[in-house]
Design a protein around this motif. Sequence first.
Motif, PDB file in Angstrom:
ATOM      1  N   PRO A   1      -3.459  -1.160  -8.094  1.00 32.87           N
ATOM      2  CA  PRO A   1      -4.926  -1.281  -8.076  1.00 32.87           C
ATOM      3  C   PRO A   1      -5.459  -2.238  -9.131  1.00 32.87           C
ATOM      4  O   PRO A   1      -6.571  -2.755  -9.004  1.00 32.87           O
TER       5      PRO A   1
ATOM      6  N   LYS B   1       0.818  -1.207   0.000  1.00 29.47           N
ATOM      7  CA  LYS B   1       0.000   0.000   0.000  1.00 29.47           C
ATOM      8  C   LYS B   1       0.856   1.263   0.000  1.00 29.47           C
ATOM      9  O   LYS B   1       1.966   1.282   0.543  1.00 29.47           O
ATOM     10  N   LYS B   2       0.322   2.299  -0.592  1.00 35.79           N
ATOM     11  CA  LYS B   2       0.952   3.612  -0.562  1.00 35.79           C
ATOM     12  C   LYS B   2       0.731   4.229   0.824  1.00 35.79           C
ATOM     13  O   LYS B   2      -0.090   3.739   1.612  1.00 35.79           O
TER      14      LYS B   2
ATOM     15  N   ASP C   1      -0.993   6.627   1.641  1.00 36.53           N
ATOM     16  CA  ASP C   1      -2.397   7.016   1.841  1.00 36.53           C
ATOM     17  C   ASP C   1      -3.326   5.808   2.002  1.00 36.53           C
ATOM     18  O   ASP C   1      -4.550   5.962   2.137  1.00 36.53           O
ATOM     19  N   GLY C   2      -2.763   4.598   1.985  1.00 38.81           N
ATOM     20  CA  GLY C   2      -3.560   3.394   2.208  1.00 38.81           C
ATOM     21  C   GLY C   2      -4.098   2.737   0.956  1.00 38.81           C
ATOM     22  O   GLY C   2      -4.663   1.647   1.022  1.00 38.81           O
ATOM     23  N   THR C   3      -3.923   3.355  -0.195  1.00 37.91           N
ATOM     24  CA  THR C   3      -4.390   2.761  -1.449  1.00 37.91           C
ATOM     25  C   THR C   3      -3.328   1.794  -1.977  1.00 37.91           C
ATOM     26  O   THR C   3      -2.139   1.954  -1.707  1.00 37.91           O
ATOM     27  N   PRO C   4      -3.751   0.760  -2.725  1.00 35.49           N
ATOM     28  CA  PRO C   4      -2.779  -0.225  -3.217  1.00 35.49           C
ATOM     29  C   PRO C   4      -1.857   0.345  -4.282  1.00 35.49           C
ATOM     30  O   PRO C   4      -2.271   1.165  -5.112  1.00 35.49           O
TER      31      PRO C   4
ATOM     32  N   VAL D   1      -6.338  -5.780  -7.485  1.00 32.90           N
ATOM     33  CA  VAL D   1      -7.210  -5.904  -6.308  1.00 32.90           C
ATOM     34  C   VAL D   1      -8.078  -7.154  -6.389  1.00 32.90           C
ATOM     35  O   VAL D   1      -8.249  -7.892  -5.410  1.00 32.90           O
TER      36      VAL D   1
END
Length: 202
Positions: free
Chosen positions: A177, A168-169, A171-174, A180
Amino acid sequence: MKRIIIAGLASCVMAAPALSVTDIDKHYIKSLAAPGKTVLVIEYYDGSGNVVDRKGYSTTAGFKAVSPTDLRVDEKTTLHLYGLEPCKGEMVNRSEDFAGTCKDFAQQQLQTMLQNPKVVFCRAFVSEEGAPLQNATCYAYYNFPGSLDSVDMFEEQLLSLGALRLAKKPDGTPVRPDLVEAQEIGQKGSFGMWADPRVKGQ
């Protein structure tokens, strides 16, 4: 390991995002196979998705996983399956008779994928060319006459088996993406690491 010359290579245009899952030419990958050898081809792309260089290798001994996310091409080059990571600490999966570190489990699964492919086909950005550790996306072509003839993406398979998970980055995003859905297969099926409640809580 012997360097090989790949002849008759056609250019390939990638859709955004570059190095995506959906735009590979499976027939092209299969055409790279050579009897009695495992062939590895790296294609390097520019920002517009055009192939700007290719490197080819072949071996009779196969290629080796040197970490949960890295495979060694030769003494100068290692490819890194970027955007993926093993879970932290220890894990148990009774159905696969495994108890040990997350890293060991993931590396075993990657090595299993490297045992029998006819072709390993990888994509990287041209900025990676020449680096000792190169971020790449890789596919494997397997052919067992009468039972299996397929081209599979390493990252998709490792995620859906629960061998690795998406990094994850901040900021919590993969980081990836596009993968997913593959991870969700592993989670929903409680495969690999996802069979251990401790991993689900991380």
